[in-house]
Design a protein around this motif. Structure first.
Motif, short mmCIF file in Angstrom:
data_model
loop_
_atom_site.label_atom_id
_atom_site.label_comp_id
_atom_site.label_asym_id
_atom_site.label_seq_id
_atom_site.Cartn_x
_atom_site.Cartn_y
_atom_site.Cartn_z
N ARG A 1 3.00 -6.60 -11.05
CA ARG A 1 3.92 -7.48 -10.32
C ARG A 1 3.90 -7.17 -8.83
NH1 ARG A 1 7.52 -6.67 -14.63
NH2 ARG A 1 8.71 -5.17 -13.38
N ASN A 2 3.85 -5.89 -8.48
CA ASN A 2 3.81 -5.53 -7.08
C ASN A 2 2.51 -6.00 -6.42
OD1 ASN A 2 5.17 -3.93 -4.85
ND2 ASN A 2 3.18 -2.93 -4.90
N ALA A 3 1.39 -5.89 -7.14
CA ALA A 3 0.12 -6.40 -6.62
C ALA A 3 0.20 -7.90 -6.40
CB ALA A 3 -1.02 -6.05 -7.58
N ASP B 1 5.14 11.72 -13.17
CA ASP B 1 6.22 11.76 -12.18
C ASP B 1 5.84 11.09 -10.86
OD1 ASP B 1 7.94 13.19 -13.90
OD2 ASP B 1 6.98 15.09 -13.35
N VAL B 2 4.64 10.53 -10.79
CA VAL B 2 4.22 9.80 -9.60
C VAL B 2 4.99 8.49 -9.52
CG1 VAL B 2 2.28 8.52 -8.59
CG2 VAL B 2 1.95 10.84 -9.44
N THR B 3 5.41 8.11 -8.32
CA THR B 3 6.11 6.85 -8.11
C THR B 3 5.31 5.96 -7.16
OG1 THR B 3 7.41 7.76 -6.27
CG2 THR B 3 8.37 7.91 -8.49
N PHE B 4 5.71 4.70 -7.09
CA PHE B 4 5.00 3.70 -6.29
C PHE B 4 5.92 3.13 -5.21
CE2 PHE B 4 3.32 3.79 -10.61
CZ PHE B 4 1.98 4.02 -10.38
N VAL C 1 -3.27 -2.12 -2.74
CA VAL C 1 -2.69 -1.77 -1.45
C VAL C 1 -3.79 -1.63 -0.39
CG1 VAL C 1 -1.56 0.12 -0.20
CG2 VAL C 1 -0.58 -0.74 -2.34
N GLY C 2 -4.94 -1.08 -0.80
CA GLY C 2 -6.06 -0.98 0.13
C GLY C 2 -6.51 -2.35 0.60
N MET C 3 -6.63 -3.29 -0.32
CA MET C 3 -7.02 -4.65 0.07
C MET C 3 -6.01 -5.25 1.04
SD MET C 3 -8.19 -6.15 -3.61
CE MET C 3 -9.55 -5.41 -4.53
N ALA C 4 -4.72 -5.08 0.72
CA ALA C 4 -3.68 -5.62 1.59
C ALA C 4 -3.66 -4.93 2.95
CB ALA C 4 -2.32 -5.50 0.91
N GLY C 5 -4.18 -3.69 2.99
CA GLY C 5 -4.19 -2.94 4.24
C GLY C 5 -5.37 -3.24 5.14
N SER C 6 -6.25 -4.14 4.71
CA SER C 6 -7.43 -4.45 5.53
C SER C 6 -7.05 -4.89 6.93
CB SER C 6 -8.28 -5.52 4.85
OG SER C 6 -8.82 -5.05 3.64
N ALA C 7 -5.96 -5.68 7.01
CA ALA C 7 -5.55 -6.22 8.31
C ALA C 7 -5.11 -5.14 9.29
CB ALA C 7 -4.42 -7.23 8.10
#
Length: 456
Positions: A409-411, A266-269, A40-46
């Motif tokens: 899969r989400n990545a 119990d953490v979700t994505f 997500v960090g990589m995708a957030g670069s923009a």
């Protein structure tokens, strides 16, 4: 630990946590959290917020001594560890798609602090894993019972993130139970942040995660030097509980189950780059689109959500929209975009004047329903021909509690927004999965830096 204080219970647990004692399910969820955060960090670069954070504190391409330094995941430049934790905390939070527990986002404070401390201290992969688990467990032990009492007006990540980050860094630095207790107390004394900017549609919240990460790191460093923190930092008069929840009723039960049940499970994505409260309406809209419903067939929509979530700052917004800080918080924008486009990408969040989306927003009646469970959504869609369609998501947490294959899969879904080819993404996944055998965190950092122009 009968008779112990909250800080002592948390501190002794975090200081003594070992990977060998963890259930395999906890190790797998932890590696999933790391992969999700970095992808997500990589995708957030923009989005540019990480770069703005780095521009405020420029780094160097080659420090005189690597000890005490860590790399920015934005540019690959080296910074003092506290600065790297700040930059990377902002970077991982840039597109608001981080992991979630209630209203707390543990990954964007714990992971950047842990990575910076691990790299600057040259520890191995097992130590990093133990530290990340310690941070999540400590942070959620507090946020789980307290978040409904604090948020809003405070923001959970800003309130609980510094303590969680301090636990992670303290574990990497090998603090004793006594010094870890001080680290958590110091972090508790400097925690806090408001949720007002969500309603304003401005950018402050993007930086709260970075502040939480660096605050926790510095709290652990201060404790390591011998700075004493209050053993009753949480439950005493004018302490953490008094300040943020206005109640000390939870003092006796907080952190009693650490090590017996595991909070990280119990953490979700998040599948979409919108507020955690908007995941259910976004998924519902996309499902309606996939079932054949078309936006131009809609006469009106009644969207029912949890009362607190529907009225949270920014959630009821109808626009006009001029920033992603506004669109990712608006329940109407999320639902309308999901129904019009069948997806929500960061690029679509920047389509502030899409006429079809804006037209649909005007047809949505957002209902704050008393008694409706958190992170659920129910839609009643009346079509132009008079037909009525009903659909609901009543347990989004179960849908978003992904195993490793779901995280990967989400990545892969984010591939068009991540500057990585397939092989590089596979290397990232492998570098996280093999952390228990890794002699250093360098392979993980290098895989997270793939695709950027180092030094720019």
């Amino acid at each position: 630990m009968s008779g112990s204080t909250i800080a002592e219970r948390l501190g002794v647990f975090a200081a003594g946590l070992e990977v060998d004692a963890l259930p395999q399910s906890v190790v797998e969820r932890t590696t999933g959290c790391l992969i999700h955060a970095l992808a997500v960090g990589m995708a957030g670069s923009a989005a540019g917020f990480g770069r703005q954070a780095e521009q405020a504190s420029p780094g160097v391409s080659s420090p005189p001594n690597l000890e005490g330094y860590a790399r920015s995941l934005v540019t690959g430049q080296w910074h003092p560890a506290s600065t790297a934790a700040f930059i990377n905390g902002v970077h991982l939070h840039a597109r608001a798609q981080e992991d979630t527990h209630g209203t707390f986002h543990p990954g964007v404070s714990v992971i950047p602090a842990a990575l910076a401390a691990a790299e600057s201290s040259a520890v191995d992969g097992r130590t990093l894993l133990a530290a990340v688990v310690a941070g999540y467990e400590v942070g959620i032990a507090l946020s789980g019972p307290l978040t409904d009492l604090t948020t809003p007006p405070f923001r959970a990540t800003a309130v609980f993130g510094p303590v969680a980050a301090a636990a992670a860094v303290g574990r990497i630095r090998g603090l004793s139970g006594e010094r870890m207790t001080s680290a958590l107390a110091i972090a508790a004394s400097i925690s806090g942040g408001t949720s007002e900017s969500f309603g304003a549609g401005t950018d402050e919240w993007h930086f709260q995660s970075g502040i939480a990460a660096t605050s926790g790191l510095m709290a652990a460093q201060l404790a390591e030097t011998g700075v004493a923190g209050s053993r009753t930092a949480f439950e005493a008069e004018a302490g953490f509980l008094d300040c943020f929840s206005r109640s000390r009723e939870a003092a006796e039960t907080l952190a009693r189950d650490l090590g017996r049940s595991w909070n990280i499970l119990d953490v979700t994505f998040k599948p979409y780059p919108v507020c955690a409260f908007n995941q259910a309406p976004a998924m519902l809209a996309v499902r309606l689109r996939e079932s054949g419903l078309r936006a131009d067939e809609v006469a009106s929509i009644r969207l029912r959500m949890n009362e607190r979530e529907a009225t949270y700052p920014g959630m009821p917004s109808r626009g006009p929209f001029a920033s992603t800080s506004q669109t990712l918080m608006s329940a109407r924008f999320a639902f309308a975009t999901g129904l019009v486009q069948g997806d929500i990408t960061y690029d679509l969040l920047q389509q502030f004047t899409d006429p079809q989306v804006l037209d649909l927003i005007g047809k949505i009646d957002l209902v704050a329903e008393p008694g409706r469970s958190a992170k659920t959504a129910h839609a009643t869609v009346t079509q132009i021909d008079g037909t009525t369609v009903h659909d609901a998501i009543e347990d989004s947490d179960a849908m978003l509690s992904w195993h490793m294959d779901g995280v990967v899969r989400n990545a892969e879904r984010l591939a068009t927004e991540i500057p990585l080819v397939t092989e590089e993404l596979e290397t990232l996944v492998d570098s996280v999965a093999t952390l228990p055998q890794a002699s250093s965190v360098d392979p993980l950092i290098r895989s997270a830096l793939a695709g950027i122009s180092v030094g720019t």
